[in-house]
Design a protein around this motif. Structure first.
Motif, short mmCIF file in Angstrom:
data_model
loop_
_atom_site.label_atom_id
_atom_site.label_comp_id
_atom_site.label_asym_id
_atom_site.label_seq_id
_atom_site.Cartn_x
_atom_site.Cartn_y
_atom_site.Cartn_z
N SER A 27 65.44 -24.22 -15.64
CA SER A 27 64.51 -25.20 -16.21
C SER A 27 63.13 -25.14 -15.53
N ARG A 28 63.13 -24.80 -14.23
CA ARG A 28 61.84 -24.72 -13.54
C ARG A 28 61.01 -23.55 -14.09
N MET A 29 61.75 -22.47 -14.33
CA MET A 29 61.07 -21.29 -14.87
C MET A 29 60.51 -21.60 -16.26
N MET A 30 61.30 -22.35 -17.03
CA MET A 30 60.89 -22.73 -18.38
C MET A 30 59.63 -23.59 -18.33
N GLU A 31 59.60 -24.51 -17.37
CA GLU A 31 58.41 -25.36 -17.23
C GLU A 31 57.19 -24.52 -16.88
N PHE A 37 51.72 -21.07 -20.99
CA PHE A 37 51.39 -21.00 -22.41
C PHE A 37 50.28 -22.01 -22.76
N LEU A 38 50.44 -23.23 -22.24
CA LEU A 38 49.46 -24.27 -22.56
C LEU A 38 48.11 -23.97 -21.90
N LEU A 39 48.18 -23.38 -20.71
CA LEU A 39 46.94 -23.02 -20.02
C LEU A 39 46.20 -21.93 -20.80
N GLU A 40 46.98 -20.95 -21.25
CA GLU A 40 46.40 -19.85 -22.04
C GLU A 40 45.72 -20.41 -23.29
N ALA A 41 46.41 -21.37 -23.92
CA ALA A 41 45.86 -21.99 -25.13
C ALA A 41 44.58 -22.75 -24.82
N GLU A 42 44.61 -23.45 -23.71
CA GLU A 42 43.43 -24.24 -23.32
C GLU A 42 42.24 -23.33 -23.02
N ASN A 43 42.53 -22.20 -22.36
CA ASN A 43 41.46 -21.23 -22.09
C ASN A 43 40.85 -20.71 -23.38
N LEU A 44 41.71 -20.43 -24.33
CA LEU A 44 41.22 -19.93 -25.62
C LEU A 44 40.35 -20.99 -26.29
N ARG A 45 40.83 -22.23 -26.25
CA ARG A 45 40.10 -23.32 -26.89
C ARG A 45 38.72 -23.47 -26.24
N PHE B 25 56.43 -24.99 -28.51
CA PHE B 25 57.10 -24.31 -27.41
C PHE B 25 58.49 -24.91 -27.19
N ASP B 26 58.56 -26.25 -27.18
CA ASP B 26 59.85 -26.91 -26.95
C ASP B 26 60.83 -26.60 -28.08
#
Lengths: 325, 184
Positions: A27-31, A37-45, B25-26
């Motif tokens: 679960s930690r790895m998943m987080e 993923f969200l950081l990559e998206a934010e960078n793109l935005r 993602f979830d």
């Protein structure tokens, strides 16, 4: 027959049973993955916004203070001429800008095509030309989607131009060194995969719009994926394949030109003797571009060149010859 | 036109709304991981596949060439392409001689051996199928998808998917009996 099918289905269920177990993901790895993923998206935005903001802040600089000392007569005249030129340029720029959202068949579409040609002419390096060409293939895809959404037919010229651009992208890649070419091919492949998915969606969900040209385009995109995959793995082989294709294309052009000349010279005496209303037969001629795609790109691992697809959509975008025992 | 839940979600995703991206993602990450693991049999590779799938999805959004609908099918298609590229980059598998077998304290030793062999053999047999055949049987028998959903993912008619499924199972039956013939 039905019983055999059922038996086969049972066999499938039994066969795959051992693979049902999957170790759970940490679960930690998943987080971490999610955060990444969200950081990559934010960078793109953010990359999209600062680009625009930067242009504005740069242009809206310190002009008022500078303008104050400039109003002597000659400078004033020059300024007026400058402003007039600027207005003319702006007006034409607005036309070009407005044309960018036009669709095939609309009044401003030729302006859009011309502006693309100019952009390509002004680009010198293969990588810049390739970037532009890939952008243009995306535009073609968007145009096709927009036309389909409006229930309008997609003109053959659009799909033809699209295919020319696909070919041009591969040819431009061959003008790079091996390392650059592999990066370029990876980009070409990703675009072709995405665009293939979009064409596939149109064919699946709007079958009445799925003209032969559209099916052919899908096959051509699959071929694009195969060729770029092959090029990534074997640049030398890819270059030689592209060279062959270019020779072939050149040969086809020449032969079709001679055929045209022959056809014209053959048609003259007929027209001279027959009624003057002839000439419409040309319209029934087969469109050379609408022929099934050859798939020469399947040679990646020394296998025989791939067979041409039959156009029934049963062949996936991925060459699988290498996977055969 | 009627908007599906996917369309609404995708409209938000295209604006890079963090909540919508998180939702996606979830919703799909576990499934993509499972799918990749079942094909690859390696946790790290499966994680890499999952991560790359979402990265490519973002890349498609950046280029404004992402899907307008059927998001799940789109993501599985990306994962499928990744796995296919991976298979292609590897030497085609031959009959296994060196299957790695680590003990699991909860299983009997003979079960460990036979289970591992079954799974490895099946994965290797799967690697010998065509990419489309492999995707059809995996989505059908491991992910439990309906044929219509598979058809959407592969952009093929339902009849063609059934034909692929039939051919895939026939090939697997032949390959698995070959393994038995050589006593593995």
């Amino acid at each position: 027959m039905k019983r055999a099918e059922r038996e086969l289905d049972e066999f499938g269920k039994k066969l795959f049973a051992p693979l049902h177990q999957v170790p759970p993901l940490d679960s930690r790895m998943m987080e971490q993955e999610k955060a990444h993923f969200l950081l990559e998206a934010e960078n793109l935005r953010q990359n999209m916004i600062p680009g625009m903001a930067g242009v504005k802040s740069h242009k809206m600089g310190h002009q008022p203070a500078r303008l104050q000392g400039l109003f002597s007569l000659p400078v004033y005249k020059a300024l007026v001429i400058g402003v007039l030129v600027l207005i003319l340029l702006t007006a034409s720029s607005f036309t070009v800008f407005a044309a960018q959202s036009s669709l095939p068949g609309q009044a401003l579409y030729p302006v859009k095509s011309a502006s693309e040609d100019v952009a390509l002419t002004l680009a010198f390096s293969p990588s810049t030309r390739l970037n532009l060409t890939l952008q243009f293939t995306n535009r073609r895809m968007n145009e096709i989607q927009a036309l389909v959404a409006e229930g309008k037919p997609v003109p053959d010229q659009t799909t033809d131009l699209y295919q020319q651009e696909l070919n041009s992208a591969l040819q431009l890649a061959t003008q790079m060194n091996n390392q650059q070419m592999q990066t370029a091919l990876s980009e070409i492949k990703t675009r072709a995969q995405d665009q293939g998915l979009s064409v596939g969606q149109i064919i699946t969900h709007q079958p009445h719009q799925a003209t032969p040209a559209m099916v052919h385009l899908q096959e051509r995109l699959q071929e694009q994926v195969q060729l770029s995959t092959m090029g990534e793995a074997n640049p030398q082989e890819f270059r030689s394949q592209m060279q062959q294709r270019e020779h072939l294309r050149h040969g086809e052009k020449q032969s079709s030109a001679t055929e045209e000349i022959e056809a014209t010279s053959a048609a003259v005496p007929i027209l001279a003797t027959a009624t003057p209303a002839g000439g419409e037969e040309n319209a029934g001629g087969a469109n050379p571009i609408a022929q099934p795609t050859e798939m020469p790109g399947n040679k990646s691992n020394g296998n025989k060149p791939g067979q041409s697809t039959s156009g029934n959509g049963n062949h996936g975008p991925n060459p699988t010859d290498t996977l055969q025992p | 036109m009627r908007n599906s839940p996917d369309q609404a979600l995708l409209a938000r995703v295209k604006r890079f709304e963090a909540k919508a991206l998180e939702e996606i993602f979830d919703l799909y990450s576990q499934g993509i991981y499972r799918y990749a693991y079942r094909l690859l049999g390696d946790v790290e590779l499966a994680q890499e596949c999952m991560s790359e799938t979402f990265s490519r999805f973002l890349d498609a959004l950046r280029r404004d060439s992402g899907p307008d609908n059927y998001l799940q099918a789109y993501l599985y298609r990306i994962a499928h392409n990744w796995v296919t590229d991976y298979y292609r980059s590897k030497v085609p598998p031959d009959l296994p001689l060196d299957v790695e077998m680590r003990g699991d304290p909860q299983e009997e030793p003979h079960e460990v051996v036979s289970g591992k062999l079954d799974r490895e053999q099946l994965r290797q047999a799967l690697a010998l199928l065509t990419a489309d055949q492999r995707q059809v049987v995996v989505l059908k028998y491991l992910e439990g998808w309906e044929t219509e959903a598979i058809a959407r993912t592969l952009h093929k008619p339902v009849g063609a998917v059934k034909a692929l499924q039939h051919r895939a199972l026939e090939s697997l039956r032949r390959l698995m009996s070959r393994y038995e013939d050589v006593g593995l």
